[in-house]
Scaffold this motif. Structure first.
Motif, PDB file in Angstrom:
ATOM      1  N   SER A 533      41.838  39.460  41.755  1.00  0.00           N
ATOM      2  CA  SER A 533      40.812  38.986  42.695  1.00  0.00           C
ATOM      3  C   SER A 533      40.495  40.008  43.761  1.00  0.00           C
ATOM      4  O   SER A 533      39.530  39.840  44.505  1.00  0.00           O
ATOM      5  CB  SER A 533      41.272  37.681  43.365  1.00  0.00           C
ATOM      6  N   TRP A 602      45.051  28.468  42.576  1.00  0.00           N
ATOM      7  CA  TRP A 602      43.978  29.426  42.266  1.00  0.00           C
ATOM      8  C   TRP A 602      43.621  29.381  40.786  1.00  0.00           C
ATOM      9  O   TRP A 602      42.458  29.495  40.408  1.00  0.00           O
ATOM     10  CB  TRP A 602      44.454  30.822  42.673  1.00  0.00           C
ATOM     11  N   TRP A 603      44.630  29.171  39.946  1.00  0.00           N
ATOM     12  CA  TRP A 603      44.405  29.268  38.507  1.00  0.00           C
ATOM     13  C   TRP A 603      43.723  28.050  37.911  1.00  0.00           C
ATOM     14  O   TRP A 603      43.105  28.138  36.857  1.00  0.00           O
ATOM     15  CB  TRP A 603      45.745  29.521  37.789  1.00  0.00           C
ATOM     16  N   TRP A 606      40.264  28.977  37.912  1.00  0.00           N
ATOM     17  CA  TRP A 606      40.070  30.062  36.950  1.00  0.00           C
ATOM     18  C   TRP A 606      39.962  29.483  35.535  1.00  0.00           C
ATOM     19  O   TRP A 606      39.196  29.978  34.710  1.00  0.00           O
ATOM     20  CB  TRP A 606      41.227  31.045  37.027  1.00  0.00           C
ATOM     21  N   HIS A 639      40.074  26.544  48.514  1.00  0.00           N
ATOM     22  CA  HIS A 639      40.161  25.935  47.182  1.00  0.00           C
ATOM     23  C   HIS A 639      39.390  24.626  47.134  1.00  0.00           C
ATOM     24  O   HIS A 639      38.674  24.337  46.167  1.00  0.00           O
ATOM     25  CB  HIS A 639      41.630  25.667  46.819  1.00  0.00           C
ATOM     26  N   ARG A 642      35.486  25.148  47.329  1.00  0.00           N
ATOM     27  CA  ARG A 642      34.929  25.666  46.077  1.00  0.00           C
ATOM     28  C   ARG A 642      34.738  24.539  45.055  1.00  0.00           C
ATOM     29  O   ARG A 642      33.711  24.487  44.374  1.00  0.00           O
ATOM     30  CB  ARG A 642      35.851  26.748  45.512  1.00  0.00           C
ATOM     31  N   HIS A 743      36.220  38.399  40.440  1.00  0.00           N
ATOM     32  CA  HIS A 743      37.355  37.976  41.248  1.00  0.00           C
ATOM     33  C   HIS A 743      37.712  36.520  41.007  1.00  0.00           C
ATOM     34  O   HIS A 743      38.852  36.128  41.133  1.00  0.00           O
ATOM     35  CB  HIS A 743      37.093  38.244  42.732  1.00  0.00           C
ATOM     36  N   HIS A 744      36.703  35.694  40.684  1.00  0.00           N
ATOM     37  CA  HIS A 744      36.977  34.288  40.411  1.00  0.00           C
ATOM     38  C   HIS A 744      35.902  33.790  39.469  1.00  0.00           C
ATOM     39  O   HIS A 744      34.807  33.414  39.896  1.00  0.00           O
ATOM     40  CB  HIS A 744      36.962  33.474  41.709  1.00  0.00           C
TER      41      HIS A 744
END
Length: 959
Positions: A533, A602-603, A606, A639, A642, A743-744
């Motif tokens: 990222s 975060w994943w 993703w 998070h 988003r 990055h994402h």
């Protein structure tokens, strides 16, 4: 001021403190106020503009509003006198609370806050349980109750509101440059949220220092300069002409200097019978002259009186009994206070002792020798120890030590752990830092510095955490300590947009691979994120090579090393199963630390699993608030915001990212300031608000594009696309390094790639879209989520013709129907497919698609897109003009008002809403008062029957 480099130890205010009657204490505090500067308040000279501002703020407080004023200036310029003017003006019908910063106590957690709130602490039992416990824990009144800075800030705000409910409240804080960091943080939090409580908050600060009111909207900033000659002459009174001229020149318009210099004159000097040289002070800055004058007065006192003043200056409690107990160990007794009282340096009221001016306290401490200061702290340590205040005794014992002392260091470590339960992470960091300073063994020192750094990072004290980690890293040898330090340094690098150092994390993880393989796996996952990222893909092969030699001593380590290897080769489909397995295994671990959960979170996005990401983000926001992980809160809110954007919950994005932006700015985390501003800008771009979008993105993009500014770039591109400025879109997005546009993927492809593809096709440069679309398709098919494959299919349709294009559009429409994620992108698909069919003269098929797009865009308030759809409908021969969408009731509310009414409709009381949103109950009442007329209702019962929109208030996050 507190700084990471400060060598001297802090004192600890924790330990039981008396809860005194508010009215008697306040009356005692205010008695003799006119004596503080030697001048009755009524005789204050000049300052008419400043007094008018204070009068206005007091009047607003009486009317139920709140306001913040900062008074700045050099020492003796009249800051304290203006505070006294405010106190005198409020005395008739307002409650007054006073506090002050103490230079020798800048590291004592919550010492300043305790001094301010002590008179009204008996009211804390009227607050909700968690808030009452937070205040009690901070001041040592209850044991084993965790309190974080935000909860303590809310408790302080609620307590002030409780006081102001009975009568308007004036809060005066003098010498704020010497406030301890914890108190300053709480007061800053309060100052930012004062709204409708009826509280006037005044800070006085010396020039060159920040105040807790930095960045507070609508703060009134008063900078005091020298008095004019006429006002200065009025202060001097009846003096011989040449003597008055001499003092006016010497004092340079500084009112306190005028008073002190004239008070020091003998009758012969006042009459002009002695030459001016006999009372000429040394040359130098006026503040230095003043401090010298105060120090001379202290040095003129008897030795035992100076000892008592030093003991009082070294501690902020104002407890006369404790000062005298310490004084007896220094050879002084109560009678020795009389010379200081006679000289009006201290004021004693009952069992309380206070200095009449902050410079007397500073002079009493600074003018003493090091040996005398160490002896005073040692005496205070014994006095507090006898009174059962172990933590406070420990801080004084630490202040009494010069050099290393392991027994005192161990005592400070115990104090740190007590602070963890009672005072939050900032107090833990400060205590462990002092313990490390007292430690000679390098291994123990590194361990204590690591504990301090992790606590500082959790508290949002990034600069302090950096200093501590950098001090510890060269001397750390223990694998566990090095692992903790590596994680701190990696987190700081990400927050401050510094180069990622995955080699440190990998090296530390390798050292833990055998004894703690799951922890090592989580660390490697963190290293992968920092490289992936952070816009540094060239490090991926290096990361893969370094992790290949890590022993695969657990399934988690095997998964993470395999995932790194596949991602380094851009084999996303092969990496996804390993990442999915790793994420679910780690997230189900019960004892996972909060920062580890955020790493895992975060994943989920993703993997394009929006609903799992949403659920986890809500839990994380709750956890950060409950555990006091303020440093992690902006990341948790990022998070959450988003996912809200991807779910089309734009109002919730505003609430969440506005709070994330404030917290990130307050905790000096520019990385997350950029991301939250970018998400807010994305909403503004969809709505076509050019001014708001530019305002949010301009500063962040001023120095070029970095990872923290990627959403800002997407927002500007999306705004250009909505207005048909396709060349501007291409110019903007093709200049972004491809490393940053990965990055994402959930954000990059939906906001970046999809926008780039559409602009490239419309501008006649489809080849520019080929490579980005290939990456989008690989990621979409690797994750397998309907909404990602739908966006990829739509983009592919734009690059195709005829039946092939129609086939891809039909696939995209089917997939959007399977998934309620990302309604904005679904509407774009309907619009583009409708345009495609209209161009092929299939108008009847186009109209339902365009109407569906119109409905969604109207719900989102996407003005440019609404105009575009309507133009397409007219081109299809739509005879009935779509009904203009009138502004809904909820559109009339601000984002804060919407949060309040949703929670009120769910049955929460004003106090419950205040606890949830970190507002005071009175501010909640104010928002409801403003919201009811906008909604056309008059009660909570009416509110409960309303449809408050599709967004679930429990999923909107804590803000």
């Amino acid at each position: 001021m507190i700084s990471a480099e400060s060598p001297s130890p802090p004192l600890r205010p924790h330990g039981p403190v008396p809860e005194v009657d508010a009215h008697s204490s306040t009356a005692c505090e205010l008695s003799g106020l006119d004596d503080l500067s030697g001048l009755p308040v009524a005789e204050i000279c000049g300052r008419s503009t400043e007094r008018a501002v204070i009068d206005e703020v007091l009047a607003r407080a009486r009317a139920g509003d709140s306001g913040v004023v900062v008074v700045r200036g050099e020492a003796g310029i009249g800051k304290t006198a203006l505070l006294e003017y405010a106190a005198a003006g409020a005395a008739a019908d307002m409650r007054v609370l006073r506090g002050t910063g103490v230079e020798s106590e800048t590291k004592l957690p919550f010492s300043g806050l305790h001094l301010l709130l002590a008179p009204v602490l008996h009211l804390r039992n009227k607050l909700p349980g968690p808030q009452s416990e937070a205040l009690g824990a901070a001041f040592g009144l209850v044991d084993q109750a965790r309190s974080d800075r935000f909860l303590l800030g809310l408790a302080t705000l609620s307590l002030l509101g409780e006081v102001a409910a009975a009568e308007p409240l004036l809060v005066l804080v003098d010498d704020t440059q010497w406030l301890d960091r914890c108190s300053a943080a709480v007061l800053s939090w309060v100052a930012r949220r004062l709204r409708a409580e009826g509280v006037a908050l005044l800070f006085a600060v010396r020039d060159g220092y920040p105040t807790p009111a930095e960045g507070v909207p609508d703060v009134r900033d008063l900078r005091l300069t020298a008095l004019d000659r006429g006002s200065s002459a009025m202060l001097l009174g009846d003096l011989a002409g040449h003597v008055k001229d001499h003092l006016l020149a010497e004092a340079q318009g500084n009112p306190l200097a005028l008073l002190e210099l004239s008070a020091a004159l003998t009758p012969e000097q006042r009459a002009g019978e002695l030459p001016g040289a006999t009372f000429h002070l040394h040359h130098g800055p006026m503040s230095g002259q003043l401090e010298s004058a105060f120090a001379q007065r202290v040095r003129a006192l008897p030795e035992r009186t100076r000892s008592l003043l030093l003991a009082a200056a070294a501690d902020d409690s104002g407890d006369l009994h404790l000062v005298l107990t310490a004084g007896r160990r220094l050879g002084a007794d109560v009678a020795d206070l009389e010379p200081a009282e006679d000289d009006r340096m201290v004021h004693i009221c009952g069992d309380r002792l206070r200095f009449t001016h902050p410079l007397f306290r500073a002079a009493a401490y600074r003018s003493s020798s090091l040996q005398a200061r160490l002896a005073a702290h040692a005496a205070l340590a014994e006095a507090f120890g006898e009174s059962g205040m172990a933590d406070r005794s420990a801080w004084h014992r630490a202040a009494a030590v010069h050099g290393a002392d392991e027994s005192v260091a161990a005592e400070m470590e115990r104090t740190a752990e007590n602070a963890r339960a009672r005072g939050g992470h900032a107090a833990v960091a400060t205590a462990y830092h002092r313990a490390a300073q007292l430690t000679s063994d390098l291994g123990k020192r590194a361990r204590r510095l690591d504990a301090a750094a992790q606590a500082a990072l959790d508290a949002g004290m990034t600069s302090f955490a950096t200093h501590l980690a950098d001090r510890a890293w060269p001397i750390a040898r223990d694998p566990t300590v090095r692992a903790g330090l590596a994680m701190v340094r990696a987190a700081i690098a990400q927050e401050q947009d510094l180069r990622a150092r995955p080699e440190e994390t990998v090296e530390a993880a390798a050292g833990l691979a055998k004894q703690a393989p799951d922890t090592a796996a989580t660390m490697l996952l963190f290293a992968l994120i920092s490289v992936w990222s952070g816009g540094e893909p060239y490090q991926m092969p290096q990361l893969a090579a370094s992790t290949a030699i890590v022993p695969r001593s657990s399934p988690m380590l095997a998964d993470v090393t395999a995932a790194i290897a596949h991602l380094a080769d851009e084999r996303w489909a092969q990496a996804v199963p390993h990442i999915r397995s790793l994420v679910h295994e780690i997230s189900s671990t019960a004892n996972l630390a909060t920062w580890q959960r955020i790493t895992v979170q975060w994943w989920f996005l993703w993997l394009a699993d929006i609903h799992a990401a949403q659920e986890g983000a809500v839990v994380l926001a709750d956890r950060c608030q409950a555990q006091g992980n303020i440093g992690l809160l902006p990341r948790a809110l990022l998070h959450l915001a988003r996912t809200q954007l991807l779910l089309g919950r734009h109002r919730d994005v505003l609430s969440t990212s506005e709070e994330g932006l404030r917290v990130a700015a307050h905790t000096e985390q520019p990385h997350f300031v950029g991301h939250h501003a970018g998400l807010l800008a994305c909403v503004a771009a969809i709505e076509g608000d050019q001014a708001r979008c530019a305002e949010l993105t301009e500063d962040i993009l001023a120095d070029g594009v970095s990872e923290r500014g990627i959403e800002c770039v997407y927002a500007r591109a999306l705004l250009d696309l909505g207005h048909g400025q396709y060349e501007a879109v291409l110019r903007r997005l093709t200049r972004v390094p491809q490393a940053l546009m990965r990055h994402h993927p959930a954000i990059d492809h939906s906001l970046g790639t999809a926008t780039l593809v559409e602009a490239a096709v419309r501008q006649g440069h489809p080849t520019l879209a080929v490579a980005p679309l290939a990456r989008l398709r690989r990621w979409a098919h690797a994750t397998g989520q309907p909404w990602t494959v739908a966006i990829a299919a739509r983009c592919q349709a734009q690059l195709a013709d005829g039946e092939e294009a129609e086939r891809h559009y039909e696939q995209a429409i089917r997939l959007h129907r399977q998934d309620d994620a990302y309604p904005f992108e679904a509407a774009r698909t309907h619009l583009l497919y409708g345009e495609f069919l209209r161009r092929r003269r299939q108008r009847n098929r186009a109209r339902p698609l365009l109407r569906s797009a119109l409905d969604t865009f109207e719900q989102l308030g996407a003005a440019p897109w609404i105009d575009r759809v309507r133009a397409e409908l007219r081109a299809t021969g739509e005879t009935s003009q779509p009904t203009e969408r009138t502004s809904g009731l909820l559109d009339r509310l601000t984002s804060q008002e919407l949060q309040v009414v949703r929670l009120a409709a769910a049955g929460l009381s004003n106090a419950g809403i205040a606890a949830r949103l970190y507002l005071s109950p009175r501010t909640v009442g104010y928002h409801l008062y403003k919201a009811y007329p906008k909604l056309g209702i008059s009660s909570r019962n009416d509110l409960a029957r309303m449809d408050l929109g599709p967004d679930d208030p429990d999923s909107s996050g804590l803000s």
